[in-house]
Write a protein that holds these residues in place. Sequence first.
Motif, PDB file in Angstrom:
ATOM      1  N   ARG A 211      19.514 -29.439  16.449  1.00 51.04           N
ATOM      2  CA  ARG A 211      20.120 -29.048  17.721  1.00 51.04           C
ATOM      3  C   ARG A 211      19.944 -30.147  18.769  1.00 51.04           C
ATOM      4  O   ARG A 211      20.873 -30.444  19.539  1.00 51.04           O
ATOM      5  CB  ARG A 211      19.486 -27.741  18.208  1.00 51.04           C
ATOM      6  CG  ARG A 211      19.975 -27.260  19.566  1.00 51.04           C
ATOM      7  CD  ARG A 211      21.464 -27.065  19.588  1.00 51.04           C
ATOM      8  NE  ARG A 211      21.926 -26.582  20.874  1.00 51.04           N
ATOM      9  CZ  ARG A 211      23.150 -26.823  21.377  1.00 51.04           C
ATOM     10  NH1 ARG A 211      24.022 -27.544  20.669  1.00 51.04           N
ATOM     11  NH2 ARG A 211      23.503 -26.356  22.557  1.00 51.04           N
ATOM     12  N   GLN A 214      22.457 -32.809  18.192  1.00 48.00           N
ATOM     13  CA  GLN A 214      23.784 -32.372  18.636  1.00 48.00           C
ATOM     14  C   GLN A 214      23.926 -32.478  20.153  1.00 48.00           C
ATOM     15  O   GLN A 214      24.990 -32.852  20.668  1.00 48.00           O
ATOM     16  CB  GLN A 214      24.033 -30.928  18.188  1.00 48.00           C
ATOM     17  CG  GLN A 214      24.172 -30.764  16.684  1.00 48.00           C
ATOM     18  CD  GLN A 214      24.140 -29.305  16.248  1.00 48.00           C
ATOM     19  OE1 GLN A 214      23.943 -28.402  17.065  1.00 48.00           O
ATOM     20  NE2 GLN A 214      24.336 -29.063  14.966  1.00 48.00           N
ATOM     21  N   LEU A 215      22.862 -32.164  20.868  1.00 45.47           N
ATOM     22  CA  LEU A 215      22.905 -32.262  22.327  1.00 45.47           C
ATOM     23  C   LEU A 215      23.117 -33.710  22.773  1.00 45.47           C
ATOM     24  O   LEU A 215      23.888 -33.984  23.702  1.00 45.47           O
ATOM     25  CB  LEU A 215      21.614 -31.708  22.936  1.00 45.47           C
ATOM     26  CG  LEU A 215      21.432 -30.189  22.850  1.00 45.47           C
ATOM     27  CD1 LEU A 215      20.025 -29.800  23.307  1.00 45.47           C
ATOM     28  CD2 LEU A 215      22.471 -29.462  23.700  1.00 45.47           C
ATOM     29  N   SER A 216      22.442 -34.650  22.127  1.00 48.24           N
ATOM     30  CA  SER A 216      22.628 -36.056  22.476  1.00 48.24           C
ATOM     31  C   SER A 216      24.049 -36.513  22.166  1.00 48.24           C
ATOM     32  O   SER A 216      24.670 -37.245  22.963  1.00 48.24           O
ATOM     33  CB  SER A 216      21.623 -36.935  21.721  1.00 48.24           C
ATOM     34  OG  SER A 216      20.305 -36.695  22.162  1.00 48.24           O
ATOM     35  N   THR A 217      24.576 -36.096  21.013  1.00 45.30           N
ATOM     36  CA  THR A 217      25.936 -36.479  20.641  1.00 45.30           C
ATOM     37  C   THR A 217      26.939 -35.933  21.650  1.00 45.30           C
ATOM     38  O   THR A 217      27.848 -36.654  22.097  1.00 45.30           O
ATOM     39  CB  THR A 217      26.269 -35.962  19.227  1.00 45.30           C
ATOM     40  OG1 THR A 217      25.349 -36.538  18.297  1.00 45.30           O
ATOM     41  CG2 THR A 217      27.686 -36.331  18.831  1.00 45.30           C
ATOM     42  N   GLY A 218      26.783 -34.682  22.025  1.00 46.56           N
ATOM     43  CA  GLY A 218      27.671 -34.096  23.018  1.00 46.56           C
ATOM     44  C   GLY A 218      27.528 -34.747  24.381  1.00 46.56           C
ATOM     45  O   GLY A 218      28.510 -34.940  25.104  1.00 46.56           O
ATOM     46  N   ALA A 219      26.299 -35.122  24.741  1.00 47.24           N
ATOM     47  CA  ALA A 219      26.051 -35.739  26.042  1.00 47.24           C
ATOM     48  C   ALA A 219      26.736 -37.096  26.164  1.00 47.24           C
ATOM     49  O   ALA A 219      27.211 -37.465  27.245  1.00 47.24           O
ATOM     50  CB  ALA A 219      24.549 -35.886  26.267  1.00 47.24           C
ATOM     51  N   GLU A 221      29.571 -37.906  24.896  1.00 47.06           N
ATOM     52  CA  GLU A 221      30.967 -37.596  25.215  1.00 47.06           C
ATOM     53  C   GLU A 221      31.105 -37.088  26.646  1.00 47.06           C
ATOM     54  O   GLU A 221      32.067 -37.414  27.349  1.00 47.06           O
ATOM     55  CB  GLU A 221      31.509 -36.566  24.215  1.00 47.06           C
ATOM     56  CG  GLU A 221      32.998 -36.336  24.283  1.00 47.06           C
ATOM     57  CD  GLU A 221      33.814 -37.517  23.758  1.00 47.06           C
ATOM     58  OE1 GLU A 221      35.052 -37.388  23.721  1.00 47.06           O
ATOM     59  OE2 GLU A 221      33.233 -38.553  23.398  1.00 47.06           O
ATOM     60  N   ASP A 222      30.141 -36.310  27.096  1.00 51.36           N
ATOM     61  CA  ASP A 222      30.161 -35.829  28.483  1.00 51.36           C
ATOM     62  C   ASP A 222      30.117 -37.001  29.464  1.00 51.36           C
ATOM     63  O   ASP A 222      30.811 -36.999  30.482  1.00 51.36           O
ATOM     64  CB  ASP A 222      28.979 -34.891  28.737  1.00 51.36           C
ATOM     65  CG  ASP A 222      29.073 -33.586  27.957  1.00 51.36           C
ATOM     66  OD1 ASP A 222      30.197 -33.193  27.598  1.00 51.36           O
ATOM     67  OD2 ASP A 222      28.015 -32.990  27.695  1.00 51.36           O
ATOM     68  N   ARG A 227      31.979 -35.309  32.419  1.00 49.45           N
ATOM     69  CA  ARG A 227      31.709 -33.858  32.421  1.00 49.45           C
ATOM     70  C   ARG A 227      30.245 -33.636  32.776  1.00 49.45           C
ATOM     71  O   ARG A 227      29.405 -33.354  31.929  1.00 49.45           O
ATOM     72  CB  ARG A 227      32.037 -33.273  31.041  1.00 49.45           C
ATOM     73  CG  ARG A 227      33.491 -33.461  30.640  1.00 49.45           C
ATOM     74  CD  ARG A 227      33.869 -32.747  29.359  1.00 49.45           C
ATOM     75  NE  ARG A 227      32.981 -33.051  28.252  1.00 49.45           N
ATOM     76  CZ  ARG A 227      33.362 -33.064  26.968  1.00 49.45           C
ATOM     77  NH1 ARG A 227      34.631 -32.822  26.653  1.00 49.45           N
ATOM     78  NH2 ARG A 227      32.502 -33.315  26.016  1.00 49.45           N
ATOM     79  N   GLU A 230      28.564 -30.120  32.145  1.00 47.56           N
ATOM     80  CA  GLU A 230      28.201 -29.939  30.738  1.00 47.56           C
ATOM     81  C   GLU A 230      26.969 -30.762  30.380  1.00 47.56           C
ATOM     82  O   GLU A 230      26.090 -30.308  29.630  1.00 47.56           O
ATOM     83  CB  GLU A 230      29.379 -30.327  29.846  1.00 47.56           C
ATOM     84  CG  GLU A 230      30.554 -29.360  29.884  1.00 47.56           C
ATOM     85  CD  GLU A 230      31.524 -29.647  31.027  1.00 47.56           C
ATOM     86  OE1 GLU A 230      31.154 -30.406  31.970  1.00 47.56           O
ATOM     87  OE2 GLU A 230      32.638 -29.098  31.002  1.00 47.56           O
ATOM     88  N   ALA A 234      23.303 -29.522  28.914  1.00 51.08           N
ATOM     89  CA  ALA A 234      22.660 -30.103  27.729  1.00 51.08           C
ATOM     90  C   ALA A 234      21.224 -30.518  28.034  1.00 51.08           C
ATOM     91  O   ALA A 234      20.311 -30.332  27.209  1.00 51.08           O
ATOM     92  CB  ALA A 234      23.469 -31.301  27.239  1.00 51.08           C
TER      93      ALA A 234
END
Length: 310
Positions: A211, A214-219, A221-222, A227, A230, A234
């Motif tokens: 998890r 995943q948070l780093s990967t999404g961040a 992109e943010d 974003r 978002e 995270a």
Amino acid sequence: MRMDTIRPDNGLLGTGRAAAKLILLGEHVVLYGRPAISLPVPDLGVTATAHRSGGNAARPDDTAVARTAIAAVCRYLRVPQADLAVAVDSDIPRERGLGSSAATAAAIIAAVADLSDRKLSDETLFTLVQESEALAHGNASGIDARTVISAVGPLWFQDGVVRPLPVADSEVRAVLVVADTGVAGSTRQAVALVRRRLAELGAEGEALLERAGQLSTGAAEDLRLGRFAELGRAMTAAQGILVRLGVSCPAVDGLVAAALAGGALGAKLSGGGLGGCVIALTTDAPAVRAALLAAGAQRCLEVPLGPVRT
């Protein structure tokens, strides 16, 4: 990292400088192959000077990290260290998760290289700093060593590889407010604690690592898309993982709660934990800063998050 050469009338003087660092997401889990995002903090740094004393050297920063850095760079450059005098001037508070040991090592290594009229490659500098970091923290991921010698940020770090991350050129000015809890942390102790905790948690621990990645990967992109709401969520989610891993503490928890109550988009500890600093993402820095100081923060610093163009 800035390397300057100064030639005063009384002889040669080498200088070097390195910046502090913050970890936006991914501390601890980066040791288990998951990605992390960090950034240098140019407003906080270490400047080192080196010269030949002509006798027994005085080393004001006589710490294990400083001694290891001096030994490592002298060995690499094949220069004597017996009469090498090194002085260190640092703005970075120690044991706060801001990369003090890595920045100190980097500045010293750069200063000795400068004194020797040598320019080190980034990879060589990293290797020598990492040698000192291994002494300070045991199993060092390399994220501190990579970040303190970087001129840009944020940075993506995974398995020893680093690359810059773009940040959207948005009209919204996102800022990290860095709040010092006043409590000294120990990265070495925190790393050992997380190792034990993950072993105890078993499958849940593996899920937490996944998890966090995943948070780093999404961040990343943010950041690219601007974003920030978002990204803040995270960060707060990552703090929950760090709490579960046992590296938060009452002082950190209190400042995280105060930042969120004061309007921050997200907040978490940054660095090893067990004390140290809290970072809060906000578009209203004065309000969040006031909330953190009212809740007991010893001092606050604002660090712009972007934009960074690639």
